[in-house]
Design an enzyme around this catalytic site. Sequence first.
Site, mmCIF file in Angstrom:
data_model
loop_
_atom_site.group_PDB
_atom_site.id
_atom_site.type_symbol
_atom_site.label_atom_id
_atom_site.label_comp_id
_atom_site.label_asym_id
_atom_site.label_seq_id
_atom_site.Cartn_x
_atom_site.Cartn_y
_atom_site.Cartn_z
ATOM 1 N N CYS A 12 90.711 50.912 35.515
ATOM 2 C CA CYS A 12 89.401 50.846 36.168
ATOM 3 C C CYS A 12 89.619 51.020 37.671
ATOM 4 C CB CYS A 12 88.745 49.498 35.891
ATOM 5 S SG CYS A 12 89.723 48.148 36.548
ATOM 6 N N GLU A 134 91.752 35.207 37.144
ATOM 7 C CA GLU A 134 90.520 35.555 37.874
ATOM 8 C C GLU A 134 89.611 34.329 37.981
ATOM 9 O OE1 GLU A 134 88.032 38.840 36.348
ATOM 10 O OE2 GLU A 134 86.341 37.746 37.181
ATOM 11 N N SER A 272 93.757 47.826 32.514
ATOM 12 C CA SER A 272 95.044 47.846 33.237
ATOM 13 C C SER A 272 96.070 48.739 32.545
ATOM 14 C CB SER A 272 95.624 46.439 33.358
ATOM 15 O OG SER A 272 94.722 45.457 33.050
HETATM 16 FE FE1 F3S Z 1 85.930 45.749 37.226
HETATM 17 FE FE2 F3S Z 1 88.351 46.503 37.227
HETATM 18 FE FE3 F3S Z 1 87.367 45.317 39.278
HETATM 19 S S1 F3S Z 1 87.284 45.645 35.491
HETATM 20 S S2 F3S Z 1 85.998 43.902 38.397
HETATM 21 S S3 F3S Z 1 86.743 47.304 38.522
HETATM 22 S S4 F3S Z 1 89.406 45.064 38.498
#
Ligand code: F3S
Length: 289
Positions: A12, A134, A272
């Site tokens: 992502c 997180e 990831s």
């Molecule tokens: Fe979303 Fe990836 Fe950030 S899942 S919150 S873009 S680390």
Amino acid sequence: MEIRLAECAGFCFGVRRAVDTVYEQLEKGKTIYTYGPIVHNEEVVRELAEKGVKVLENKDALKMLPNCKAGEESAAVIIRAHGVPEEIYRILEEKGLECIDATCPFVKRIHRIVSRQSEEGNHIVIVGNPGHPEVEGIVGWCRGPVTVLEEPLEAERFVLPNDRKICIVSQTTFNYNKFHYIVEIFEKKGYNVSVVNTICSATEERQRSARTLATEADVMIVIGGRHSSNTRKLYEICSEECANTYFIQTLDDLRLELPKTVRLVGITAGASTPNKLIEEVQNYVRINF
Ligand code: F3S
């Protein structure tokens, strides 16, 4: 037989950004630490370790690093995409270490929300896994009462100890439907609730496209780190729609037997998971079946 990759799969925006940050810093020839593994993928972490990047597993490991005196060149500590509690920034500053913040901006936004809301006296509810870095990071930005929960039953049992307003946020990788279900439970209780949906759209997109593909596929392969919560959620979703769902970290874990009746093999991957791994699996299935 067809092999199809989910429309949204793999790295992502936030993870890409964090990994790129480490590589950029490596080019500068500095001593580099990451606070916690930079992302939840052992392959990525191993590759970086080979290039000399060291992982600080916890606060104590950080405290053990020698202080940097004025005029000395400091080692750089890179904050992972998942973010860290506010206290970690303070320790870095006290030690005079260079802090390079690769926290995903979407996670940073949650830090700002909970910090402001708790300063205003509100009770923070974080919907997410209490053991996930997180969530631990988000807790570390709250300045007042905070509750972490991940199951509807915990929401049913929740009793607000005073008449504060509640602010509900979610872990970025939380399941969208489950989050709404939990929010409804709070609303039915009649509490004064403000809800900020902080589920990342990258997560939603991955979940939606994994489900769409899994409903059609005879076999689903989910690739991602053992500790990656978003990959585990993808696995859960795919298993609901497709009985033959495999969860693998790398190609070595894949023990695939495909009967002749299999028409469609679907592949998806957590946020990831690097493209290289996805391609390896795709090619393996294509060549061997
Ligand atoms: Fe979303 Fe990836 Fe950030 S899942 S919150 S873009 S680390």
